[in-house]
Design an enzyme around this catalytic site. Structure first.
Site, mmCIF file in Angstrom:
data_model
loop_
_atom_site.group_PDB
_atom_site.id
_atom_site.type_symbol
_atom_site.label_atom_id
_atom_site.label_comp_id
_atom_site.label_asym_id
_atom_site.label_seq_id
_atom_site.Cartn_x
_atom_site.Cartn_y
_atom_site.Cartn_z
ATOM 1 N NE ARG A 78 -1.009 1.818 7.996
ATOM 2 C CZ ARG A 78 0.001 1.124 8.841
ATOM 3 N NH1 ARG A 78 -0.026 0.525 9.620
ATOM 4 N NH2 ARG A 78 1.101 1.498 8.300
ATOM 5 C CG ASN A 96 -6.507 1.376 1.687
ATOM 6 O OD1 ASN A 96 -5.921 1.003 2.628
ATOM 7 N ND2 ASN A 96 -7.915 2.006 1.537
ATOM 8 C CG HIS A 97 -8.980 -2.264 2.971
ATOM 9 N ND1 HIS A 97 -9.694 -2.293 3.819
ATOM 10 C CD2 HIS A 97 -9.063 -0.790 2.442
ATOM 11 C CE1 HIS A 97 -10.461 -1.318 4.305
ATOM 12 N NE2 HIS A 97 -9.915 -0.362 3.413
ATOM 13 C CB ALA A 98 -2.061 -4.673 1.613
#
Length: 195
Positions: free
Chosen positions: A122, A81-83
């Protein structure tokens, strides 16, 4: 004096029954062994609960990571997440004026090293920097004395869930359907109660 055959049989039958003989001569032994057994059973139960064996529907780290993978796909070398993001290092320089209202070391006059990360929500590392994308900042302050402060913030006014379970359910509800590549409105309504 020679023992009779019956006496020898009683003597040999008693050898394997040393435990019964010990209980008869020391009644506290049974209580101690029972206490040891109860402690061992409790420890085993605690490990089984922690491992998720006693509650298969419990939210575990593996289930949460699988939900992220289902929602955003697998992107080797990137976070789940928070890629998409950028890391920063620097320092927080305090004027010392907040020391009057807080004992925290970070607010004393001087510099405190900081490590941070700005990111988009995301697990998609190559998403566009669209204006409506949720942005985040996470900071780690390293004041002297071995302390470590961590904080994370998102730019949305209200986070839509209040627990890890709620976040997981929302993640699953908004995951794309493998057939269409888009979130299934029926699943979203069922999980969240709204369309």
């Amino acid at each position: 004096m020679r023992a009779t055959l019956a006496e020898r049989r009683i003597h040999t039958d008693m050898k394997p029954l040393w435990f019964i003989a010990a209980i008869a001569t020391n009644p506290g032994l049974l209580v101690r062994l029972g206490a040891i057994g109860a402690v061992m059973l409790s420890v085993t139960g605690a490990f089984a609960y922690t491992g998720g064996w006693l509650s298969p529907v419990r939210l575990t780290q593996d289930r949460m990571m699988a939900a992220f993978r289902e929602a955003s796909g697998t992107h080797a070398g990137f976070r789940r997440n928070h890629a998409k993001g950028v890391c920063v290092t620097g320092w927080f320089e305090s004027s010392g004026q907040a020391a009057a209202i807080s004992k925290a070391a970070v607010f004393k006059t001087g510099r405190v090293p900081v490590v941070g990360r700005f990111a988009l929500a995301r697990g998609v590392p190559f998403q566009p920097d669209a204006p409506n994308t949720v942005r985040s900042i996470s900071l780690r302050f390293l004041p002297p004395g071995g302390e470590e402060w961590r904080t994370g913030m998102n730019n949305i006014p209200v986070f839509p869930v209040n627990s890890a379970r709620g976040f997981y359910e929302r993640l699953v509800a908004f995951s794309p359907d493998p057939a269409t590549g888009k979130p299934d409105p029926g699943r979203r309504t069922k999980k969240t109660g709204r369309t």
